[in-house]
Scaffold this motif. Structure first.
Motif, PDB file in Angstrom:
ATOM      1  N   SER A   4      -1.023  -3.781   2.897  1.00  0.00           N
ATOM      2  CA  SER A   4      -1.714  -2.525   2.607  1.00  0.00           C
ATOM      3  C   SER A   4      -2.085  -2.463   1.138  1.00  0.00           C
ATOM      4  CB  SER A   4      -0.795  -1.344   2.908  1.00  0.00           C
ATOM      5  OG  SER A   4      -0.455  -1.364   4.244  1.00  0.00           O
ATOM      6  N   PRO A   5      -3.176  -1.765   0.824  1.00  0.00           N
ATOM      7  CA  PRO A   5      -3.561  -1.667  -0.576  1.00  0.00           C
ATOM      8  C   PRO A   5      -2.739  -0.605  -1.282  1.00  0.00           C
ATOM      9  CG  PRO A   5      -5.063  -0.434   0.787  1.00  0.00           C
ATOM     10  CD  PRO A   5      -4.081  -1.077   1.709  1.00  0.00           C
ATOM     11  N   THR A   6      -2.690  -0.668  -2.605  1.00  0.00           N
ATOM     12  CA  THR A   6      -2.110   0.447  -3.348  1.00  0.00           C
ATOM     13  C   THR A   6      -3.135   1.552  -3.331  1.00  0.00           C
ATOM     14  OG1 THR A   6      -3.119  -0.300  -5.363  1.00  0.00           O
ATOM     15  CG2 THR A   6      -0.908  -1.118  -4.909  1.00  0.00           C
ATOM     16  N   LEU A   7      -2.702   2.771  -3.629  1.00  0.00           N
ATOM     17  CA  LEU A   7      -3.641   3.874  -3.574  1.00  0.00           C
ATOM     18  C   LEU A   7      -4.427   4.049  -4.862  1.00  0.00           C
ATOM     19  CD1 LEU A   7      -2.092   6.746  -1.468  1.00  0.00           C
ATOM     20  CD2 LEU A   7      -3.871   5.118  -0.893  1.00  0.00           C
ATOM     21  N   SER A   8      -4.100   3.267  -5.910  1.00  0.00           N
ATOM     22  CA  SER A   8      -4.795   3.536  -7.169  1.00  0.00           C
ATOM     23  C   SER A   8      -6.240   3.043  -7.153  1.00  0.00           C
ATOM     24  CB  SER A   8      -4.022   2.941  -8.339  1.00  0.00           C
ATOM     25  OG  SER A   8      -3.749   1.599  -8.059  1.00  0.00           O
ATOM     26  N   ILE A   9      -6.451   1.777  -6.738  1.00  0.00           N
ATOM     27  CA  ILE A   9      -7.833   1.307  -6.562  1.00  0.00           C
ATOM     28  C   ILE A   9      -8.029   1.037  -5.080  1.00  0.00           C
ATOM     29  CG2 ILE A   9      -9.455  -0.570  -7.003  1.00  0.00           C
ATOM     30  CD1 ILE A   9      -8.710  -0.593  -9.788  1.00  0.00           C
ATOM     31  N   LEU A  10      -8.892   1.794  -4.491  1.00  0.00           N
ATOM     32  CA  LEU A  10      -9.049   1.676  -3.037  1.00  0.00           C
ATOM     33  C   LEU A  10      -9.804   0.399  -2.685  1.00  0.00           C
ATOM     34  CD1 LEU A  10      -9.900   5.372  -2.130  1.00  0.00           C
ATOM     35  CD2 LEU A  10      -7.668   4.271  -2.354  1.00  0.00           C
ATOM     36  N   GLN A  11      -9.512  -0.080  -1.488  1.00  0.00           N
ATOM     37  CA  GLN A  11     -10.172  -1.298  -1.025  1.00  0.00           C
ATOM     38  C   GLN A  11     -11.024  -1.003   0.208  1.00  0.00           C
ATOM     39  OE1 GLN A  11      -7.582  -4.777  -0.722  1.00  0.00           O
ATOM     40  NE2 GLN A  11      -6.133  -3.838  -2.125  1.00  0.00           N
ATOM     41  N   ASN A  12     -11.870  -1.944   0.523  1.00  0.00           N
ATOM     42  CA  ASN A  12     -12.586  -1.909   1.789  1.00  0.00           C
ATOM     43  C   ASN A  12     -11.762  -2.678   2.819  1.00  0.00           C
ATOM     44  OD1 ASN A  12     -14.729  -0.523   0.615  1.00  0.00           O
ATOM     45  ND2 ASN A  12     -15.788  -2.410   0.027  1.00  0.00           N
ATOM     46  N   TYR A  13     -12.092  -2.500   4.086  1.00  0.00           N
ATOM     47  CA  TYR A  13     -11.427  -3.249   5.154  1.00  0.00           C
ATOM     48  C   TYR A  13     -12.524  -3.937   5.967  1.00  0.00           C
ATOM     49  CZ  TYR A  13      -8.327  -4.241   9.106  1.00  0.00           C
ATOM     50  OH  TYR A  13      -7.586  -4.864  10.091  1.00  0.00           O
ATOM     51  N   ILE A  14     -12.620  -5.246   5.764  1.00  0.00           N
ATOM     52  CA  ILE A  14     -13.729  -5.998   6.378  1.00  0.00           C
ATOM     53  C   ILE A  14     -13.175  -7.264   7.012  1.00  0.00           C
ATOM     54  CG2 ILE A  14     -15.915  -7.214   5.904  1.00  0.00           C
ATOM     55  CD1 ILE A  14     -16.353  -5.320   3.522  1.00  0.00           C
ATOM     56  N   ASP A  15     -13.631  -7.570   8.232  1.00  0.00           N
ATOM     57  CA  ASP A  15     -13.226  -8.793   8.923  1.00  0.00           C
ATOM     58  C   ASP A  15     -11.706  -8.863   9.112  1.00  0.00           C
ATOM     59  OD1 ASP A  15     -14.276 -11.004  10.233  1.00  0.00           O
ATOM     60  OD2 ASP A  15     -13.791 -12.356   8.568  1.00  0.00           O
ATOM     61  N   GLY A  16     -11.108  -7.693   9.360  1.00  0.00           N
ATOM     62  CA  GLY A  16      -9.670  -7.660   9.616  1.00  0.00           C
ATOM     63  C   GLY A  16      -8.810  -7.825   8.379  1.00  0.00           C
ATOM     64  N   GLN A  17      -9.390  -7.688   7.183  1.00  0.00           N
ATOM     65  CA  GLN A  17      -8.654  -7.893   5.927  1.00  0.00           C
ATOM     66  C   GLN A  17      -8.951  -6.758   4.955  1.00  0.00           C
ATOM     67  OE1 GLN A  17      -6.888 -10.757   4.987  1.00  0.00           O
ATOM     68  NE2 GLN A  17      -7.218 -11.693   6.998  1.00  0.00           N
ATOM     69  N   TRP A  18      -7.942  -6.340   4.203  1.00  0.00           N
ATOM     70  CA  TRP A  18      -8.202  -5.470   3.051  1.00  0.00           C
ATOM     71  C   TRP A  18      -8.827  -6.326   1.951  1.00  0.00           C
ATOM     72  CZ3 TRP A  18      -8.167  -0.429   3.460  1.00  0.00           C
ATOM     73  CH2 TRP A  18      -7.372   0.169   4.448  1.00  0.00           C
ATOM     74  N   CYS A  19      -9.898  -5.827   1.318  1.00  0.00           N
ATOM     75  CA  CYS A  19     -10.518  -6.620   0.265  1.00  0.00           C
ATOM     76  C   CYS A  19     -11.124  -5.702  -0.800  1.00  0.00           C
ATOM     77  CB  CYS A  19     -11.599  -7.543   0.834  1.00  0.00           C
ATOM     78  SG  CYS A  19     -12.749  -6.710   1.917  1.00  0.00           S
ATOM     79  N   TYR A  20     -11.068  -6.168  -2.034  1.00  0.00           N
ATOM     80  CA  TYR A  20     -11.668  -5.384  -3.112  1.00  0.00           C
ATOM     81  C   TYR A  20     -13.187  -5.475  -3.013  1.00  0.00           C
ATOM     82  CZ  TYR A  20      -7.142  -4.567  -5.186  1.00  0.00           C
ATOM     83  OH  TYR A  20      -5.863  -4.134  -5.382  1.00  0.00           O
ATOM     84  N   SER A  21     -13.833  -4.378  -3.367  1.00  0.00           N
ATOM     85  CA  SER A  21     -15.292  -4.358  -3.398  1.00  0.00           C
ATOM     86  C   SER A  21     -15.794  -5.283  -4.496  1.00  0.00           C
ATOM     87  CB  SER A  21     -15.769  -2.928  -3.673  1.00  0.00           C
ATOM     88  OG  SER A  21     -17.130  -2.929  -4.011  1.00  0.00           O
ATOM     89  N   GLN A  22     -17.045  -5.724  -4.350  1.00  0.00           N
ATOM     90  CA  GLN A  22     -17.637  -6.576  -5.390  1.00  0.00           C
ATOM     91  C   GLN A  22     -18.199  -5.734  -6.536  1.00  0.00           C
ATOM     92  OE1 GLN A  22     -20.080  -9.799  -3.814  1.00  0.00           O
ATOM     93  NE2 GLN A  22     -19.300  -9.347  -1.771  1.00  0.00           N
ATOM     94  N   THR A  23     -17.983  -4.427  -6.498  1.00  0.00           N
ATOM     95  CA  THR A  23     -18.565  -3.553  -7.520  1.00  0.00           C
ATOM     96  C   THR A  23     -17.689  -3.471  -8.779  1.00  0.00           C
ATOM     97  OG1 THR A  23     -19.512  -1.368  -7.886  1.00  0.00           O
ATOM     98  CG2 THR A  23     -17.402  -1.425  -6.787  1.00  0.00           C
TER      99      THR A  23
END
Ligand code: NAD
Length: 496
Positions: A4-23
């Motif tokens: 699970s991600p921490t709540l400070s920097i939110l992540q996207n959930y893509i292809d069954g994985q939590w992942c940081y945005s490219q932004t």
């Protein structure tokens, strides 16, 4: 299950994985009652939307071949997980959106209800058949999923609104992308932590955070076949136009300006209680909030005094505290805008009967609070009578007959909801027959359709054909295929 991600920097959930945005572009998520910064939400670029759409397209190939009876097993599990985490989810809604805990629980109940109804998909998705449309020829209509679909959601119901669409899309065999409001992304973050525990095939459901940039990428992406939008009317109109021009199936629910009519024969105690809840519940930030109360005849006197008392005595504060009946509005800008509209109303001749501007809420001085406000003698042709305020403000208009009241309602741009308070069946029938709005309440203040009925906005409150929820959602998320079939009887008989 991934981490699970921490709540400070939110992540996207893509292809069954939590992942940081490219932004590199983030927005603060702020508690509207305390002004505390809760997290940073990424404003995802088109690359993230493309990542989600590609993954959802890959997943579609196997998901559509998964039998409906198996697809709904994931929904049963999701319902159970949402029930288990009910309080945590409701608290998250209150923390990021401001409504009271009871209101958040009500919202979540409505979300779960849609999951339950979508579990009926093996029945709801069935087609039709007619034997012998001509001698020895049969015809079938079957429903097939579209492919990748997406929802773009508003801030005011972070838990419920994606669920007007998502469970049906999934149950029908589509794969999905959720784009929550960038102002309230935490609830979906928590719901996707539950979705992650379902062990769905990767890419079946994806989460992309963001704002206009991400929305435009969704509207233009060639792999995304259908879009559901809920939000303000100008954005609804824009999304409907751009997505339709790109050949997509679109349904867009827009803003509202909901009138209620109060006849002299109404039960005034009940009417006051119900209309106060409708106008001031969720701090008026509901697309089904009563915004104009039209009193007819003698109701003017009895109702005005009672609703003024109900407005003045409403307990305003932090939604997590016991006994609080109304929370803040979403942002300081929103509060400022609402206070300006109240002032413009007063400048154009309305009387501020109950003035909720600039209240002091002890311990929450930084919050975006406005107390319930009532404007009297509002000119039916004024801007105030036409503008969606989206705050705890009720405008009172007095007219002499129900016919005049219905004519005033029908002259408005919006058609999300209209309600009548009366003890006359004949008046109720005339009202529901004549009124140009898609959700009607008779002695009901928030005529919110249950999950098994369509959420039926009209006019500038809806762009499209098929609404969210129930059977409309099944039709929206499927395309019909008609098969006309003939088999030679001679060959059949020769086999035996
Ligand atoms: P909004 O229109 O500002 O935003 C809704 C969504 O659109 C968000 O996800 C946002 O990121 C995106 N968006 C905003 N501006 C955009 C733009 N210019 N281009 C592309 N995307 C954009 O609405 P809101 O303030 O979040 O929600 C409140 C509004 O939603 C009110 O008008 C309310 O009546 C309406 N609403 C309608 C219903 C309904 O069922 N009809 C239900 C809930 C809310």
């Amino acid at each position: 299950m991934t981490q699970s991600p921490t709540l400070s920097i939110l992540q996207n959930y893509i292809d069954g994985q939590w992942c940081y945005s490219q932004t590199a572009d983030y927005l603060d998520v702020v508690n509207p009652a305390t002004a505390e910064t809760l997290a940073k939400v990424p404003l995802s670029p088109p690359e993230d939307v493309d990542h989600a759409a590609q993954s959802a397209q890959r997943a579609f190939q196997t998901w559509r071949r998964t039998p409906p009876t198996q697809r709904i097993q994931y929904l049963f599990r999701l319902k159970n997980l949402m029930e288990e985490h009910f309080l945590d989810l409701a608290q998250t809604i209150t923390i990021e959106c401001g409504k009271t805990l009871e209101e958040s629980k009500g919202e979540l109940r409505r979300a779960i209800e849609n999951v339950e109804i979508a579990c009926g998909i093996p029945m709801m998705m069935q087609g039709t058949t007619l034997e012998d449309i001509a001698s020895g020829i049969d015809e079938f209509m079957i429903r097939q999923p579209l492919g990748v679909a997406a929802v773009i959601a508003p801030f005011n119901f972070p838990g419920m609104i994606p669920f007007w669409f998502l469970p049906y899309a999934l149950a029908c065999g589509n794969t999905y992308i959720v784009k929550p409001s960038e102002r309230v992304p935490l609830t979906m973050q928590k719901i996707f932590q539950l979705i992650d525990r379902l062990d769905l095939p990767p890419g079946v459901i994806n989460l992309v955070n963001g704002s206009k940039n991400a929305v435009d990428a969704i509207l233009d992406h060639p792999l995304i076949r259908a879009i559901s939008f809920v939000g303000s009317t100008p954005v609804a109109r824009y999304i409907y136009g751009r997505a339709a021009a790109n050949g997509k199936r679109v349904q867009c629910q827009g803003g509202a300006k909901n009138p209620v009519i109060i006849l002299p024969d109404a039960d005034m105690e009940m009417t006051t209680r119900i209309t106060a809840d409708s106008a001031f519940g969720c701090a008026g930030q509901r697309c089904l909030a009563a915004s104009i109360a039209i009193t007819v005849g003698e109701a003017r006197h009895t109702y005005t005094n009672a609703i003024a008392e109900a407005a003045a005595s409403r307990i305003v504060g932090y939604g997590l505290q016991d006994g609080v009946q109304m929370g803040p509005v979403i942002t300081p800008q929103s509060r400022q805008r609402i206070e300006q509209i109240i002032q413009q109303g007063a400048d154009s001749g309305a009387t501020v009967l109950v003035d909720g501007r600039s209240p002091q809420i002890p311990n929450y001085e930084q919050g975006n609070f406005i107390r319930p406000t009532i404007l009297q003698n509002v000119d039916p042709s004024s801007e105030l009578a036409k503008t969606e305020i989206f705050g705890p403000v009720l405008s009172l208009i007095h007219l002499d007959t129900i016919e005049d009241a219905i004519a005033l309602i029908n002259s408005g741009q919006h058609g999300n909801m209209a309600c009548l308070f009366t003890s006359s069946g004949a008046a109720a029938r005339a009202f529901r027959y004549e009124v140009e709005a898609g959700n009607i309440g008779i002695n009901i203040g928030v005529a919110a359709p249950m999950a098994f009925f369509p959420f039926s906005g009209w006019k500038d409150s809806f762009f499209g054909d098929l609404h969210g929820q129930g059977q409309h959602a099944v039709e929206f998320f499927t395309q019909t295929k008609v098969i006309v079939e003939r088999w030679s009887q001679n060959r059949w008989s020769r086999q035996f």
